[in-house]
Enzyme design. Structure first.
Site, PDB file in Angstrom:
ATOM      1  N   VAL A  14       0.843  -1.217  -0.097  1.00  0.00           N
ATOM      2  CA  VAL A  14      -0.008  -0.019  -0.034  1.00  0.00           C
ATOM      3  C   VAL A  14       0.820   1.356  -0.053  1.00  0.00           C
ATOM      4  CG1 VAL A  14      -1.958   1.244   1.291  1.00  0.00           C
ATOM      5  CG2 VAL A  14      -1.761  -1.180   0.988  1.00  0.00           C
ATOM      6  N   LYS A 103      -7.094  -1.316   9.879  1.00  0.00           N
ATOM      7  CA  LYS A 103      -8.347  -1.488  10.420  1.00  0.00           C
ATOM      8  C   LYS A 103      -7.889  -2.270  11.917  1.00  0.00           C
ATOM      9  CE  LYS A 103      -6.557  -4.738   7.668  1.00  0.00           C
ATOM     10  NZ  LYS A 103      -6.155  -4.903   6.216  1.00  0.00           N
ATOM     11  N   ASP A 199      -9.938 -10.225  10.324  1.00  0.00           N
ATOM     12  CA  ASP A 199      -9.906  -8.933   9.412  1.00  0.00           C
ATOM     13  C   ASP A 199     -11.371  -8.470   9.152  1.00  0.00           C
ATOM     14  OD1 ASP A 199      -7.956  -7.207   7.316  1.00  0.00           O
ATOM     15  OD2 ASP A 199      -9.663  -8.108   6.155  1.00  0.00           O
ATOM     16  N   LYS A 203     -13.007  -4.724  10.496  1.00  0.00           N
ATOM     17  CA  LYS A 203     -13.608  -3.814   9.494  1.00  0.00           C
ATOM     18  C   LYS A 203     -15.070  -3.556   9.860  1.00  0.00           C
ATOM     19  CE  LYS A 203     -10.600  -5.155   5.810  1.00  0.00           C
ATOM     20  NZ  LYS A 203     -10.102  -6.369   4.615  1.00  0.00           N
ATOM     21  N   GLY A 300      -5.403  -5.029  -2.442  1.00  0.00           N
ATOM     22  CA  GLY A 300      -4.446  -4.453  -3.366  1.00  0.00           C
ATOM     23  C   GLY A 300      -4.054  -3.142  -3.606  1.00  0.00           C
TER      24      GLY A 300
HETATM   25  N1  HSE Z   1      -6.130  -8.907   3.831  1.00  0.00           N
HETATM   26  C1  HSE Z   1      -7.214  -8.059   3.254  1.00  0.00           C
HETATM   27  C2  HSE Z   1      -8.413  -8.505   2.297  1.00  0.00           C
HETATM   28  C3  HSE Z   1      -6.419  -6.707   2.793  1.00  0.00           C
HETATM   29  O1  HSE Z   1      -8.082  -9.475   2.052  1.00  0.00           O
HETATM   30  O2  HSE Z   1      -9.446  -7.939   2.415  1.00  0.00           O
HETATM   31  C4  HSE Z   1      -7.492  -5.529   2.827  1.00  0.00           C
HETATM   32  O3  HSE Z   1      -7.831  -5.051   4.161  1.00  0.00           O
END
Ligand code: HSE
Length: 434
Positions: A14, A103, A199, A203, A300
């Site tokens: 990123v 996040k 993850d 979020k 990405g």
């Molecule tokens: N690992 C996360 C995904 C990256 O695959 O969505 C983006 O937050």
């Protein structure tokens, strides 16, 4: 006007994407922001041969960027909770604005970070932390500000969606697809965060706070991953007209807020059921607007950089404004956050898909129906397959109407205790999203 000086911390996927987009679109970005945005320092612990940083000063000391008096905005792209938290708090203490894609940091330490930022009158922007390039935080926080939000449901982990899509469409194996997602830079440093739903829960925690005006409460999110899904269930779901997606659901009810991430059957004709690969999609249902759907690349290099740079433009536009009049970090005024509780998973309600492996005896179906009806669980449909050759067991697949998790767990315990039921009952939640 002098350009705004930015320090980028972390030059991985990123970070390098952000550097490249800022350089490539510098003129267009300055026309939007009203001033140039110049990368005045980069902190990187390892060189990144993919990124030509030219003469930009580089340091290996991340915290040096937070202490650099030249820097107006610190862009935190190092990830993790510990050093990232120290960096962000130090930047805030030094009166700098912060943009982050992290996040985990926001979901776990956001309440503390925003409180410090308010004290210092600085902005902490975090659009890239949820759903990569989709501007869903801005949409929820600003575009939908008229609404009482009823629910948010999203495919918010690109890696997990990529794995499920490849398995369903191409019959590829789980480890094979995961390795590709890692090579493409989609997966987290620890990919269990992707496949176990952590993850996505980070979020969802952020989305729920902004949707309902509650403090960030990651520790109360229910998290279930995709590692136990079988191709058999994917196939039965298809036969019933559903797709299995790894969904984050945040729903406001009178009793409290549901906050849960788990594999979910969604009717195959819903737009969101057809979101495949690394793409993300977030549905938001508000009382005035109805249902909305936000779709795009959820991970990405440049999609995530797109969100980071949009935040930088926002910060540049707002940095001279009165801090009291800025858009609040969590959409609602900090003294107006609600204490509506986050519900335990037992108190959450959804419809269910059940797969029971039963002996091929008369009366089993009647026993199953009686256990469900004794707990007020209404069956929507039943599909019974031929006995399987190897073990002679009959897969019995049921869809139920909505019921609380507590009642469903009780029913499953009773079903598993039947002499004619073999092994665990598979249960996957179902959401119709209508
Ligand atoms: N690992 C996360 C995904 C990256 O695959 O969505 C983006 O937050």
């Amino acid at each position: 006007m002098k350009p705004v000086k930015v320090g980028i911390c972390g030059l991985g996927t990123v970070g390098s994407g952000t550097f490249n987009v800022l350089k490539r679109n510098a003129e267009e970005i300055a026309r939007r922001a009203g001033r140039g945005i110049e990368v005045a320092q980069i902190a990187q612990r390892r060189p990144n041969p993919q990124c030509d940083t030219g003469s930009t000063p580089i340091t290996a000391e991340v915290l040096a960027v937070a202490d650099n008096p030249e820097i107006d905005v610190v862009v935190e792209l190092i990830g993790g909770y510990t050093l990232a938290r120290e960096l962000v708090l130090r930047a805030i203490a030094n009166g700098k604005h912060v943009v982050t894609a992290n996040k985990a940091l926001i979901a776990v330490h956001g309440n503390e970070i925003f409180a410090k930022a308010r004290e210092q009158g600085v902005i902490v922007a975090f659009e890239a932390s949820v759903a990569g390039g989709i501007p869903v935080i801005k949409a929820l926080r600003e575009g939908l500000a008229a609404n009482r939000i009823n629910w948010v449901a999203g495919i918010i982990n690109g890696t997990g969606n990529f794995i499920l899509s490849e398995m369903r469409e191409k019959g590829r194996t789980f480890p094979d697809v995961l390795a590709e997602a890692q090579a493409l830079g989609y997966a987290e440093a620890d990919p269990t965060f992707d496949v176990e739903g952590i993850d996505a829960a980070h979020k969802l925690t952020i989305l729920a706070s902004i949707a309902f005006g509650i403090p960030l409460q990651f520790d109360k999110a229910y998290t279930e991953g995709i590692t136990r899904l079988t191709t058999a269930d994917v196939g039965y779901a298809e036969a019933l007209g559903y797709r299995i997606k790894h969904l984050g659901v945040a729903r406001s009810t009178d009793q409290g807020i549901e906050l849960r991430v788990h594999p979910t059957l969604i009717p195959a004709d819903r737009l969101i059921a057809n979101v495949n690969g690394v793409m993300n999609a977030v549905m938001v249902n508000g009382d005035a607007v109805g249902s909305t759907l936000f779709y795009g690349a959820g991970a990405g290099q440049e999609p995530t950089a797109s969100a980071v740079v949009a935040d930088l433009v926002d910060v540049v536009r707002a940095m001279t404004s009165d801090p009291e009049n800025r858009v609040p970090h969590l959409a609602f005024q900090p003294d107006a956050l609600s204490d509506h509780p986050v519900l335990s998973i037992e108190a959450c309600e959804s419809a269910y898909y059940l797969r029971i492996q039963a002996k091929d005896h008369p009366g089993v179906l009647a026993q199953v129906a009686s256990i469900l009806s004794a707990r007020g669980i209404n069956i929507e449909s039943i599909m019974q397959k031929e006995a399987e050759e190897q073990d002679g067991l009959v897969p019995m697949i049921l869809l139920t109407h909505r019921v609380t998790e507590r009642h469903m767990v009780e029913a499953i315990t009773a079903l598993e205790a039947l002499d004619d039921v073999v092994g665990d009952v598979v249960r996957i939640r179902v959401e119709h999203l209508n």
